[in-house]
Structures are given as structure tokens and as C-alpha cells.
Design an enzyme around this catalytic site. Structure first.
Site, PDB file in Angstrom:
ATOM      1  N   LYS A   1      13.775  55.877  98.191  1.00  0.00           N
ATOM      2  CA  LYS A   1      14.989  56.201  97.440  1.00  0.00           C
ATOM      3  C   LYS A   1      15.329  55.013  96.555  1.00  0.00           C
ATOM      4  O   LYS A   1      15.165  53.862  96.961  1.00  0.00           O
ATOM      5  CB  LYS A   1      16.097  56.476  98.468  1.00  0.00           C
ATOM      6  CG  LYS A   1      17.473  56.743  97.912  1.00  0.00           C
ATOM      7  CD  LYS A   1      18.416  57.161  99.052  1.00  0.00           C
ATOM      8  CE  LYS A   1      19.872  57.130  98.619  1.00  0.00           C
ATOM      9  NZ  LYS A   1      20.794  57.457  99.715  1.00  0.00           N
TER      10      LYS A   1
ATOM     11  N   ASP B   1      19.163  57.007 106.099  1.00  0.00           N
ATOM     12  CA  ASP B   1      18.919  56.270 104.852  1.00  0.00           C
ATOM     13  C   ASP B   1      19.118  54.785 105.141  1.00  0.00           C
ATOM     14  O   ASP B   1      20.236  54.342 105.393  1.00  0.00           O
ATOM     15  CB  ASP B   1      19.909  56.707 103.758  1.00  0.00           C
ATOM     16  CG  ASP B   1      19.598  58.104 103.234  1.00  0.00           C
ATOM     17  OD1 ASP B   1      18.975  58.886 103.967  1.00  0.00           O
ATOM     18  OD2 ASP B   1      19.984  58.411 102.086  1.00  0.00           O
TER      19      ASP B   1
ATOM     20  N   LYS C   1      13.589  60.162  96.273  1.00  0.00           N
ATOM     21  CA  LYS C   1      14.995  60.473  96.017  1.00  0.00           C
ATOM     22  C   LYS C   1      15.601  59.474  95.023  1.00  0.00           C
ATOM     23  O   LYS C   1      15.925  58.351  95.390  1.00  0.00           O
ATOM     24  CB  LYS C   1      15.793  60.448  97.326  1.00  0.00           C
ATOM     25  CG  LYS C   1      17.285  60.703  97.123  1.00  0.00           C
ATOM     26  CD  LYS C   1      18.040  60.814  98.442  1.00  0.00           C
ATOM     27  CE  LYS C   1      19.545  60.901  98.190  1.00  0.00           C
ATOM     28  NZ  LYS C   1      20.334  60.939  99.428  1.00  0.00           N
TER      29      LYS C   1
END
Lengths: 256, 313
Positions: A156, A93, A192
């Protein structure tokens, strides 16, 4: 479709292991419940998490690139990414450089993402836009497009460190960006939303939105994840309530 | 300078009678507006989420009010609010909680005529109504006084056979469900509620089903007397519908039953087995009796915490 996350500066090996156990078996009195999709930790805990999760289907995600601010040189970010992947992270991430993005240096941001993607190798790359700092929905759309073009596997919303985190409007903008990207290139990108999704009811609204915007295919852990640890306990609470018919208390569920 | 004095023309007798006639006409065609007695959750006055209500009739059979008919979900919302408010209320100083209870008494005093009227409307005689309201006010003052005293009375330093300083103190039980009595709808409610909240608990209570007016008006008193939102939540509705939810909800730490039905209490006991909540029966025959004014009522919803503190020889 849930990622359990522990990203506190006070994290310890013990806490990570505990979270991993919960990821594999969310609630002891519900042994049939499936495991969560992934556990998200800082890079230095990747090996601990990997070991604790061995033999299970749960993936290890590591935040990298000077999370959560992203304020570091590209060289450091790339080495951090490489290191996390070598430790065994299945997913990385990364955060984008919001300052550069807001200053209009899109090439810089794009090159950075592409470089990190290269370091990831087999690991999946999730790009955190930190929508709470991007000011406008136009910027969010632009950042989504940019991240996907540069090679993101997932986009995300947030780090969870900045408020507001994930919201429905922001998520819709990103979902539409994914949809348009798919129509244009035929490539599927995952989504996400992270932070701020605390209740099962709210999660359901997100799922409806994903289904309406991207279709049934995206409703799988490969293409959609919730980054919300608090949500896990509310889901458990609702599931137990369905089974027993009695409203539940958080006192009876593990905190981490 | 010009003369700016305004002169009022005297109206003629015929104008006067015309005006009165108009008022009479309007009166005869006027429909009474029934007040909807709303519930009290988290410091707000919502209607029941179910949209249901029942019409309350006076002793003479006349419709006097619409009252919310609460559902299980209203109860759940109230418990959520009570849970959120409890810790902060418990950590308020005892002195402050006492002040707030005293403030409730003050606000009740200011609105005593309204409460007397409501009791009369629901079948009380005016003497009995007056006595009930006055005793209710006094009872609040009584428990307000105990707020910074019960801890000293019930706490203890315990002799132990090791080098420890061993002491026991009280902590509030948490979220308490209260089923108020059907009769003495104001006095019974206050006598049961005051000891619960003075001890730092938050409360979700179900008002008298047949005489709910005072409890809803009491919510208006609470709302204007510094009681933090969520500390007291007041629901109205049918007890037989809500009883089992009060006793089975896992996040309710204690249930105080102030009604007079053995069957209802038995249901509570049976349901509470699944969650081990504390159950207390408080059903005095007479709400004016001295047993209602006792610090032991506060103790009912308190837990004892004992600490072993190591010391040198």
C-alpha cells in the site's frame, strides 16, 4: 475495489457505525449498488465495525503497528497486531519503519514485517510503504521488493497522513515490482494506492495502469483496492449523473 | 575627451518616399488578425474545451471577432470553480467586497473607450454607447456602496413569545447562474451581476450571444481588479444549448434570468423543479430605469437565517 477509511484522532463509535452503514449501502437512492470491499479503522474500533458489518460481505481492516509513524518497539507492535486480529480484523494495515529503511537497515525492516505477518495468522497483511517519505522511486522499488519477500499480501502506498500520498508514478513502480515478483515466484500480491485519489476520472487512470501492468486478473477486490473515501462520493455523483443526465452536487451525498 | 555626440543624418526625400511605399505595400497584403474572445473560468482565459467557436459579424456584416462556443462541460468546469471560490468570497468582509466592486468600476472607467468602441462595432450609436458605459460604471459604484449596508436594512430582531433572543440575518444563496440579456450587453450584464456578487455569491454567467464582445472584455477588467478567481466566470455561446444545463445542474443554487423570452424562462422553471433551486426573473424593459438600482436586487440572491438564542427571563 474501494476501502472506506476513517482514521482521525477524533473518531467515535458513532462515526464508525455511520461509515459501516455507508460501506454496506453506499447510496440510499441506488439500492442495487454493491457494497465496498472493506472498512479501515483504528484497532479500538474493530469490534464496533465488525458488529455493524455483520452479515455483509464488507471486511474490516485495522491499522496497527503504531500507525501512522511506526515509532514503537517491535513488542508493542506485535501485541497491537495480535489484539486487532483477536478483535476480528480481517486485514491488518501495518507501516514500515521508514527511519530504519532510509538508514539502510533493511534486515530490521524485513524482520519486522515477517514478525507482524506471523502474528496476523489468517488475517491478510497490507504493508504501507509511506512512499511520500521514501524520497526516490528506487527506494520505493526496494521497499516493495522487501515487503513482498517478507510476506506481505498487499502493498500500500501511503497512510494518508503524509503528502504526497498516492501518485501515478509511484503506483506504477509498485505495480512493476508486483509483476516482477509474480514472474519470479508465481505468487500474486495485491496493490492498494491510498490517499489523494479523489475523482472517478483519476481512479479510471489507475485502473488502466493496473490492467496494462498486471492484467485483468488483478482487477478484483482481492488484488486491488483504492484507499480513498472521498473517491466514493465522486463515484456516486458520477453514477447518479449517468442515471439522471444532470450534473450532481455534493450536498446530496453523505459526507461520512 | 573625444566628441561622442551622435549626429542624425537627414534622410533625403527619395529615401522617405521609398519607405512610405514599402509600408503601403505591406498594408495592402496584410491580413487582419481576428482576436479570439476567450472565456473566463477560475481567473483564467481558456478556449472552450470543445474547441468550437463562432464568427461574430459587425452591424455592417464584416467579420469582427471569433467567439468561443461553450459546451456543457465548460459550464460544469465553471460551476466547479464558482463552488470552490464561493465560501471564501462570502466570508470576505462586506467592506472588502465593496472595495473590490469599486475597483471594478475604476478599471472599467480606465478602459471606457475600448468598451464604447466595442458597443459601436456591435451596432450601437456612439451616444448610446457612451451612455451605456457610463451608466454601467455608475451602477457598479452604486452596488459597491450597498455592500456594507444591505445587511442592516434587511436583517431584523423578531419579537417572540418565549425567552429567546430571535433574530434573522441574510446569507448568500451560493453559486448563481446568470443568463445575461441579449440587448444592452454591458449594462444589462453589470446590472444583474453586481447585486449577485456584492451579496457574497459566486456567479457563472452566459453572455449575450449576439453581442458578446463587452462581456469578454469585462472579464479582462475583472481579472485586473482584485476579484478572486472563480467568483465570476463568463461563458459565451448559444443560449438554447446551455439554458437547460444552467437550470438542471444540482450544484447551482439559483438562476437569474435577465433575458426577455417567456419560453426560455418556462424551461428554466420546469428544470428547476428537479432541484428546487431559486429562480429569479430580472427582465426590466429599460436597463436605465430606477428599478435596476435597488437593494432588493441584492435580496433576490440571499437566504434568511433565523436564530433562536435562549436567554434568561
Amino acid at each position: 475495489m474501494l476501502d472506506l477509511t476513517t482514521l482521525d484522532a477524533k473518531d467515535t463509535d458513532g462515526k464508525v457505525k455511520q461509515l459501516c452503514r455507508k460501506a454496506i449501502r453506499p447510496h440510499d437512492s441506488l439500492p442495487d449498488l454493491p457494497s465496498v470491499a472493506a472498512v479501515c479503522v483504528y484497532p479500538n474500533f474493530v469490534s464496533t465495525a465488525k458488529e455493524a458489518l455483520s452479515g455483509s460481505s464488507v471486511k474490516v481492516a485495522a491499522v496497527a503497528t503504531a500507525f501512522p509513524s511506526g515509532m514503537s518497539t517491535l513488542k508493542v507492535k506485535l501485541r497491537e497486531t495480535k489484539w486487532a486480529v483477536n478483535q476480528g480484523a480481517d486485514e491488518i494495515d501495518m507501516v514500515i519503519s521508514r527511519g530504519k529503511f532510509l538508514a539502510g537497515e533493511y534486515d530490521f525492516v524485513s524482520d519486522e514485517i515477517a514478525a507482524v505477518k506471523e502474528e496476523c495468522g489468517p488475517a491478510h497483511l497490507k504493508v504501507i510503504l509511506e512512499t511520500g517519505e521514501l524520497s526516490t522511486l528506487d527506494n520505493i522499488r526496494k521497499a516493495s521488493d522487501l515487503a513482498m519477500e517478507a510476506g506481505a499480501d498487499f502493498i500500500k502506498t501511503s497512510t494518508g497522513k503524509i503528502q504526497p500520498a498516492a501518485t501515478l508514478p509511484v503506483t506504477l513502480v509498485m505495480l512493476e515490482a508486483i509483476r516482477d515478483f509474480y514472474y519470479r515466484t508465481g505468487k500474486k500480491i495485491g496493490m492498494k494506492p491510498a490517499g489523494g485519489i479523489a475523482t472517478a476520472k483519476l481512479a479510471l487512470q489507475y485502473l488502466v495502469m493496473v490492467r496494462e501492468t498486471l492484467g485483468q486478473e488483478w482487477l478484483s477486490p482481492d488484488w486491488f483496492r483504492f484507499g480513498a473515501s472521498v473517491l466514493a462520493n465522486d463515484l456516486l455523483r458520477q453514477i447518479v449523473k449517468e442515471q439522471t443526465g444532470v450534473y450532481q452536487s455534493f450536498d446530496y451525498f453523505t459526507k461520512d | 575627451m573625444t566628441d561622442k555626440t551622435i549626429k542624425f543624418e537627414k534622410r533625403s526625400a527619395s529615401d522617405e518616399s521609398k519607405a512610405i511605399e514599402g509600408v503601403e505595400q505591406a498594408k495592402s497584403s496584410r491580413l487582419n488578425v481576428l482576436k479570439t474572445y476567450k472565456i473566463y473560468i477560475d481567473g483564467k482565459f481558456p478556449r472552450s474545451e470543445s474547441g468550437r467557436y463562432y464568427t461574430l459579424e459587425s452591424a455592417k456584416g464584416k467579420a469582427i471577432a471569433n467567439v468561443s462556443l461553450c459546451s456543457r462541460k465548460d459550464f460544469r468546469d465553471a460551476v466547479t470553480a464558482a463552488r470552490a471560490a464561493q465560501l471564501k468570497w462570502a466570508s470576505a468582509t462586506a467592506y472588502n467586497r465593496g472595495q473590490i466592486l469599486y475597483r471594478i468600476a475604476e478599471m472599467l472607467e480606465a478602459r471606457r473607450t475600448q468598451f464604447i468602441e466595442e458597443l459601436v462595432l456591435q451596432g450601437s450609436t456612439s451616444e448610446a454607447a457612451q451612455a451605456e458605459v457610463e451608466t454601467s460604471i455608475d451602477r457598479l459604484v452604486y452596488f459597491a456602496g450597498w455592500s456594507d449596508k444591505y445587511q442592516q436594512i434587511f436583517s431584523s430582531v423578531n419579537p417572540v413569545a418565549s425567552s429567546h433572543f430571535n433574530f434573522s440575518i441574510l446569507e448568500p444563496t451560493g453559486v448563481v447562474g446568470l443568463l445575461a440579456p441579449e440587448e444592452n450587453s454591458l449594462l444589462g450584464l453589470i446590472s444583474a451581476l453586481a447585486p449577485i456578487i456584492v451579496g457574497g455569491n459566486s456567479c457563472v454567467l452566459l453572455a449575450s450571444g449576439s453581442k458578446p464582445l463587452c462581456s469578454v472584455s469585462f472579464a479582462e477588467v475583472l481579472n485586473s481588479s482584485d476579484v478572486p478567481a472563480g467568483v465570476v466566470n463568463i461563458l459565451t455561446g448559444y443560449r438554447k444549448e446551455l439554458l437547460s444545463h444552467f437550470s438542471s445542474h444540482m450544484d447551482v443554487n439559483a438562476v437569474v434570468y435577465a433575458g426577455d423570452s417567456d419560453d426560455e424562462f418556462k424551461t428554466i422553471q420546469q428544470n428547476a423543479v428537479s432541484n428546487l433551486k431559486r429562480i429569479i426573473r430580472f427582465s426590466p424593459k429599460n436597463w436605465y430605469s430606477p428599478e435596476c438600482e435597488s437593494p432588493y436586487r441584492i435580496l433576490d440572491c440571499q437566504e434568511t437565517k433565523t436564530t433562536w438564542h435562549p436567554i434568561g427571563n
